[in-house]
Design an enzyme around this catalytic site. Structure first.
Site, PDB file in Angstrom:
ATOM      1  N   SER A 180      20.368 -36.449 -57.257  1.00  0.00           N
ATOM      2  CA  SER A 180      21.508 -35.775 -57.869  1.00  0.00           C
ATOM      3  C   SER A 180      21.742 -36.144 -59.324  1.00  0.00           C
ATOM      4  O   SER A 180      22.332 -35.367 -60.066  1.00  0.00           O
ATOM      5  CB  SER A 180      22.769 -36.061 -57.061  1.00  0.00           C
ATOM      6  OG  SER A 180      22.944 -37.444 -56.887  1.00  0.00           O
ATOM      7  N   HIS A 208      21.511 -31.160 -52.790  1.00  0.00           N
ATOM      8  CA  HIS A 208      21.345 -30.407 -54.035  1.00  0.00           C
ATOM      9  C   HIS A 208      20.235 -29.363 -53.944  1.00  0.00           C
ATOM     10  O   HIS A 208      19.936 -28.681 -54.921  1.00  0.00           O
ATOM     11  CB  HIS A 208      21.084 -31.352 -55.211  1.00  0.00           C
ATOM     12  CG  HIS A 208      22.343 -31.969 -55.729  1.00  0.00           C
ATOM     13  ND1 HIS A 208      23.211 -31.297 -56.557  1.00  0.00           N
ATOM     14  CD2 HIS A 208      22.901 -33.176 -55.499  1.00  0.00           C
ATOM     15  CE1 HIS A 208      24.238 -32.073 -56.832  1.00  0.00           C
ATOM     16  NE2 HIS A 208      24.079 -33.218 -56.204  1.00  0.00           N
ATOM     17  N   LYS A 239      28.180 -27.502 -51.946  1.00  0.00           N
ATOM     18  CA  LYS A 239      27.641 -27.310 -53.297  1.00  0.00           C
ATOM     19  C   LYS A 239      27.269 -25.836 -53.479  1.00  0.00           C
ATOM     20  O   LYS A 239      28.151 -25.014 -53.630  1.00  0.00           O
ATOM     21  CB  LYS A 239      26.495 -28.291 -53.519  1.00  0.00           C
ATOM     22  CG  LYS A 239      27.067 -29.711 -53.643  1.00  0.00           C
ATOM     23  CD  LYS A 239      26.065 -30.808 -53.790  1.00  0.00           C
ATOM     24  CE  LYS A 239      26.805 -32.116 -54.037  1.00  0.00           C
ATOM     25  NZ  LYS A 239      26.179 -33.269 -53.424  1.00  0.00           N
TER      26      LYS A 239
HETATM   27  C1  LIG Z   1      26.901 -34.353 -52.756  1.00  0.00           C
HETATM   28  C2  LIG Z   1      25.983 -35.058 -51.859  1.00  0.00           C
HETATM   29  C3  LIG Z   1      26.366 -35.417 -50.572  1.00  0.00           C
HETATM   30  C4  LIG Z   1      27.771 -35.196 -50.088  1.00  0.00           C
HETATM   31  O1  LIG Z   1      28.007 -33.875 -49.776  1.00  0.00           O
HETATM   32  P1  LIG Z   1      29.527 -33.392 -49.569  1.00  0.00           P
HETATM   33  O2  LIG Z   1      29.389 -32.177 -48.750  1.00  0.00           O
HETATM   34  O3  LIG Z   1      30.085 -33.152 -50.928  1.00  0.00           O
HETATM   35  O4  LIG Z   1      30.231 -34.502 -48.869  1.00  0.00           O
HETATM   36  C5  LIG Z   1      25.454 -36.016 -49.749  1.00  0.00           C
HETATM   37  N1  LIG Z   1      24.187 -36.265 -50.167  1.00  0.00           N
HETATM   38  C6  LIG Z   1      23.780 -35.949 -51.409  1.00  0.00           C
HETATM   39  C7  LIG Z   1      22.377 -36.235 -51.812  1.00  0.00           C
HETATM   40  C8  LIG Z   1      24.669 -35.335 -52.297  1.00  0.00           C
HETATM   41  O5  LIG Z   1      24.264 -35.030 -53.523  1.00  0.00           O
END
Ligand SMILES: *Cc1c(COP(=O)(O)O)cnc(C)c1O
Length: 391
Positions: A180, A208, A239
């Site tokens: 990320s 992502h 996301k």
């Molecule tokens: C953003 C993210 C999460 C968390 O996801 P949410 O649905 O926002 O809780 C988990 N793993 C990775 C790699 C992320 O980038």
């Protein structure tokens, strides 16, 4: 109130160092431009890759579901909080992901906690990339399994970890699909081969990559044609999918097991109808409007090329996440502040989210941006970068 002086002291130190970051409220919806302190800024900090947070079909699905089924579900899934729409959506998602089953949790964060804390015991070991997401790290903290950390995307380091753990009952290798903070894609084909060679389970966190990579946004496993060879895929609905939630795509047995053992599933209330209905509509949009993903990638190529031409260090990203690496923490925040002055909202990110000395402004373009907006953003980057002697 007295008692928190020790926290106040630390906060004051952060303020002195320029690393204290107040929350910045957005006064509009989450679009290509957002309103902050009454001013319209180009949004380059959201994970709203496809613009689905404001897609008319998702909004309508949410409103209709709230109207018909209410604002909340009133229970955890195992007691009285499973609505037929929850199961229907999971079936749709499993079909989309080409897996036997899926299970949806409140967020990607809790999905990682549910899997990692429940599937492994003290007879097992988890083998994790050193730059994996915080929710994986916290999930690992909750398991009784032994842990091994391998160097970031380093296959030799991973193989050493696999060789030195052959006495455990089960080995689970965990990696982000897309990292990320740097936007690089994990070398999944090679990781899968190593896992097959050493008979280890593999889990990919595709937060992502969901909606971004693979056919219709199916993720890194599909991107690399590895369907059927990755034991567990964790994805997010928060996301690119534009709503909220996390899911595990795996076998029916894993789903059944997590329903009985996954603590965030057992002890936290299920998604409101509006959330589930909007997520379900989002999957249809992914299938029916592939041009959104095409636009996302076109914008990504355009913006990356622009930043590189200006002379910024953009690391080794393969995805719409483009870091503008500055190094010094305070400077990253200064760049972010200047960009804001010039009409761009792009957050500075520093330790502990990234390593010391690699502070950056992280940018993410979306399908909603267009060339005019991206040109405006590049002009702001040029002005701010020159003033701060970064370029
Ligand atoms: C953003 C993210 C999460 C968390 O996801 P949410 O649905 O926002 O809780 C988990 N793993 C990775 C790699 C992320 O980038």
């Amino acid at each position: 109130m007295k008692g928190f002086e020790y926290i106040e002291e630390e906060l004051n130190q952060m303020k002195a160092e320029g690393t204290f970051r107040p929350l910045i409220p957005i006064e509009s919806d989450q679009g290509a431009k957002v309103t902050i302190e009454g001013k319209e800024l180009i949004q380059l900090s959201s994970n709203n890759y496809l613009g689905l947070t404001t897609h008319p079909r998702l909004k309508l699905a949410a409103v209709r579901a709230a109207d018909e089924y209410g604002a909340g579900t009133g229970s955890v899934r195992t007691i009285a909080g499973t609505f037929s729409m929850h199961n229907d959506f999971e079936e749709k998602l499993a079909e989309f992901k080409h897996t036997e089953a899926t299970l949806v949790l409140q967020s990607g964060f809790t999905a990682n906690q549910a899997v990692l804390a429940s599937l492994l015991t003290k007879e097992d070991v988890v083998i994790s990339d050193e730059l994996n997401h915080a929710s994986i790290i916290d999930g690992i903290r909750l398991t009784k399994a032994a842990r091994k950390i391998y160097k970031h995307v380093d296959l030799k380091s991973l193989e050493e970890a696999l060789q030195s753990t052959q006495d455990y009952r089960k080995r689970l290798v965990v990696t982000d699909g897309v990292f990320s903070m740097d936007g690089n894609i994990a070398p999944l084909p090679e990781i899968v081969e190593l896992c097959e060679k050493y008979d280890a389970l593999i889990m990919v966190d595709d937060a992502h990559a969901s909606g971004v990579l693979g056919r219709n946004g199916r993720g890194t496993v599909d991107h690399f044609d590895l369907n059927g060879r990755v034991h567990i895929q964790v994805g997010t609905l928060s996301k690119a999918v534009g709503v909220l939630g996390g899911y595990i795509a795996s076998t029916q047995a894993v789903r059944d097991y997590l329903i009985h053992k996954g603590r965030p599933f057992l002890f936290s209330t299920s998604h409101p109808p509006a959330v589930t209905a909007a997520c379900s509509e989002a999957v249809d949009v992914l299938l029916e409007e592939p041009e959104l993903i095409e636009q996302l990638w076109e914008n990504t190529r355009y913006f990356k090329a622009g930043l590189t031409k200006l002379g910024f260090d953009t690391g080794h990203s393969d995805t719409p996440i483009t870091p503008v690496i500055v190094g010094d923490e305070a400077k990253a925040h200064q760049l972010s502040d200047k960009l804001k002055e010039y009409g761009v909202f792009a957050q500075g990110i520093a330790f502990p989210t990234v390593a010391k000395g690699l502070a950056r402004v992280r940018t993410i373009v979306t399908a909603q941006h267009n060339q005019t907006i991206l040109d405006e953003a590049l002009t702001a980057f040029e002005k701010a970068g020159k003033e701060l002697n970064i370029i």
